[in-house]
Design a protein around this motif. Structure first.
Motif, PDB file in Angstrom:
ATOM      1  N   LEU A  80      36.973  41.460  42.800  1.00 14.57           N
ATOM      2  CA  LEU A  80      36.190  43.032  42.110  1.00 14.57           C
ATOM      3  C   LEU A  80      35.980  42.855  40.636  1.00 14.57           C
ATOM      4  O   LEU A  80      37.081  42.844  40.055  1.00 14.57           O
ATOM      5  CB  LEU A  80      37.798  43.537  42.934  1.00 14.57           C
ATOM      6  CG  LEU A  80      38.160  44.496  44.037  1.00 14.57           C
ATOM      7  CD1 LEU A  80      38.453  42.745  45.012  1.00 14.57           C
ATOM      8  CD2 LEU A  80      39.135  44.903  44.895  1.00 14.57           C
ATOM      9  N   GLN A  85      38.614  47.653  41.219  1.00 12.37           N
ATOM     10  CA  GLN A  85      39.923  47.418  40.622  1.00 12.37           C
ATOM     11  C   GLN A  85      40.290  48.366  40.795  1.00 12.37           C
ATOM     12  O   GLN A  85      42.098  49.479  41.380  1.00 12.37           O
ATOM     13  CB  GLN A  85      40.086  46.429  40.002  1.00 12.37           C
ATOM     14  CG  GLN A  85      40.073  45.054  40.378  1.00 12.37           C
ATOM     15  CD  GLN A  85      40.170  43.960  39.383  1.00 12.37           C
ATOM     16  OE1 GLN A  85      40.012  44.726  37.891  1.00 12.37           O
ATOM     17  NE2 GLN A  85      40.304  43.211  39.126  1.00 12.37           N
ATOM     18  N   ASN A  86      40.091  49.803  39.799  1.00 12.65           N
ATOM     19  CA  ASN A  86      40.882  50.641  39.501  1.00 12.65           C
ATOM     20  C   ASN A  86      40.893  51.879  41.227  1.00 12.65           C
ATOM     21  O   ASN A  86      41.684  52.119  40.671  1.00 12.65           O
ATOM     22  CB  ASN A  86      39.868  51.582  38.460  1.00 12.65           C
ATOM     23  CG  ASN A  86      40.121  51.186  37.291  1.00 12.65           C
ATOM     24  OD1 ASN A  86      41.288  50.419  36.843  1.00 12.65           O
ATOM     25  ND2 ASN A  86      39.301  51.035  36.474  1.00 12.65           N
ATOM     26  N   PHE A  88      41.302  51.122  43.675  1.00 14.05           N
ATOM     27  CA  PHE A  88      41.714  50.163  45.030  1.00 14.05           C
ATOM     28  C   PHE A  88      43.195  50.476  44.395  1.00 14.05           C
ATOM     29  O   PHE A  88      44.227  51.010  45.094  1.00 14.05           O
ATOM     30  CB  PHE A  88      41.891  48.507  44.633  1.00 14.05           C
ATOM     31  CG  PHE A  88      40.746  48.242  46.171  1.00 14.05           C
ATOM     32  CD1 PHE A  88      41.403  48.247  47.432  1.00 14.05           C
ATOM     33  CD2 PHE A  88      39.535  48.425  45.988  1.00 14.05           C
ATOM     34  CE1 PHE A  88      40.150  47.430  47.866  1.00 14.05           C
ATOM     35  CE2 PHE A  88      38.568  48.148  47.260  1.00 14.05           C
ATOM     36  CZ  PHE A  88      39.020  47.491  48.509  1.00 14.05           C
ATOM     37  N   ARG A  89      43.668  50.558  43.043  1.00 19.26           N
ATOM     38  CA  ARG A  89      44.503  50.843  42.760  1.00 19.26           C
ATOM     39  C   ARG A  89      45.307  52.288  42.369  1.00 19.26           C
ATOM     40  O   ARG A  89      46.262  53.013  43.158  1.00 19.26           O
ATOM     41  CB  ARG A  89      44.450  51.015  41.354  1.00 19.26           C
ATOM     42  CG  ARG A  89      45.441  49.292  40.928  1.00 19.26           C
ATOM     43  CD  ARG A  89      45.658  49.493  38.849  1.00 19.26           C
ATOM     44  NE  ARG A  89      44.943  48.037  38.520  1.00 19.26           N
ATOM     45  CZ  ARG A  89      43.691  47.868  37.746  1.00 19.26           C
ATOM     46  NH1 ARG A  89      43.899  48.901  36.921  1.00 19.26           N
ATOM     47  NH2 ARG A  89      43.370  46.827  37.634  1.00 19.26           N
ATOM     48  N   ASN A  92      46.062  53.129  45.999  1.00 20.47           N
ATOM     49  CA  ASN A  92      47.157  52.478  46.605  1.00 20.47           C
ATOM     50  C   ASN A  92      47.263  51.320  47.314  1.00 20.47           C
ATOM     51  O   ASN A  92      48.111  51.100  48.394  1.00 20.47           O
ATOM     52  CB  ASN A  92      48.177  53.682  47.204  1.00 20.47           C
ATOM     53  CG  ASN A  92      49.554  53.901  45.816  1.00 20.47           C
ATOM     54  OD1 ASN A  92      49.454  53.298  45.020  1.00 20.47           O
ATOM     55  ND2 ASN A  92      49.921  54.887  46.341  1.00 20.47           N
ATOM     56  N   THR A  94      46.085  48.798  46.548  1.00 18.13           N
ATOM     57  CA  THR A  94      46.256  47.007  45.845  1.00 18.13           C
ATOM     58  C   THR A  94      47.826  45.919  46.909  1.00 18.13           C
ATOM     59  O   THR A  94      47.926  45.383  47.017  1.00 18.13           O
ATOM     60  CB  THR A  94      46.603  46.857  44.415  1.00 18.13           C
ATOM     61  OG1 THR A  94      47.840  47.729  44.201  1.00 18.13           O
ATOM     62  CG2 THR A  94      45.129  47.729  43.905  1.00 18.13           C
ATOM     63  N   SER A  95      48.745  46.964  47.185  1.00 18.41           N
ATOM     64  CA  SER A  95      49.785  46.566  48.190  1.00 18.41           C
ATOM     65  C   SER A  95      48.892  46.340  49.259  1.00 18.41           C
ATOM     66  O   SER A  95      50.334  45.456  49.820  1.00 18.41           O
ATOM     67  CB  SER A  95      50.647  47.896  47.807  1.00 18.41           C
ATOM     68  OG  SER A  95      50.795  48.943  49.007  1.00 18.41           O
ATOM     69  N   ASP A  98      44.895  41.603  50.535  1.00 21.54           N
ATOM     70  CA  ASP A  98      45.133  40.402  49.970  1.00 21.54           C
ATOM     71  C   ASP A  98      43.940  40.219  49.225  1.00 21.54           C
ATOM     72  O   ASP A  98      42.944  40.116  49.165  1.00 21.54           O
ATOM     73  CB  ASP A  98      45.201  38.776  50.676  1.00 21.54           C
ATOM     74  CG  ASP A  98      45.903  37.621  50.438  1.00 21.54           C
ATOM     75  OD1 ASP A  98      46.353  37.683  48.894  1.00 21.54           O
ATOM     76  OD2 ASP A  98      45.843  37.448  50.659  1.00 21.54           O
ATOM     77  N   ILE A  99      44.350  40.508  47.463  1.00 28.67           N
ATOM     78  CA  ILE A  99      43.095  40.318  46.557  1.00 28.67           C
ATOM     79  C   ILE A  99      43.656  39.119  45.404  1.00 28.67           C
ATOM     80  O   ILE A  99      44.375  38.630  45.710  1.00 28.67           O
ATOM     81  CB  ILE A  99      42.958  41.994  45.940  1.00 28.67           C
ATOM     82  CG1 ILE A  99      43.174  42.959  46.892  1.00 28.67           C
ATOM     83  CG2 ILE A  99      42.414  41.183  45.038  1.00 28.67           C
ATOM     84  CD1 ILE A  99      43.024  44.537  45.314  1.00 28.67           C
TER      85      ILE A  99
END
Length: 108
Positions: A80, A85-86, A88-89, A92, A94-95, A98-99
């Motif tokens: 990513l 990544q931002n 996905f953060r 919510n 990222t939790s 499975d990255i």
């Protein structure tokens, strides 16, 4: 968008290039469904060459995650970029996903 599938043992690795948006996410969904029907595990989506994903792309990945969970498989994302990544953060996600950093790590 370009999608290349690589089989590595029981793993199905999808290398995605370009943008994953409302125009291209149906192609990704179709490709992922083939691995899901085979019950591949893990299913790895390599996003190293993806700079942009919209909500339809996220929905496609969530749908694939739910399908792999149903048969006891694993869906892993890797590579990513910082902008992805931002996203996905902020969403919510990222939790729940499975990255991993690399495709090789995701296949293990």
């Amino acid at each position: 968008m370009k999608i290349t599938r690589q089989n590595q043992g029981t793993a199905a690795v999808f290398v995605v290039e370009g943008q994953v948006d409302m125009h291209t996410s149906p192609d990704l969904r179709t490709q992922l469904r083939s691995a899901l029907q085979e019950k591949a595990t893990p299913v790895v989506v390599d996003l190293t060459s993806v700079a942009f994903i919209d909500s339809s792309g996220l929905a496609t990945l969530i749908e694939a995650l739910q399908a792999t969970n149903k048969y006891g498989g694993r869906l892993r994302l890797c590579g990513l970029s910082s902008s992805v990544q931002n996203l996905f953060r902020l969403s919510n996600l990222t939790s729940i996903f499975d990255i991993r950093a690399t495709s090789a790590e995701a296949v293990k």
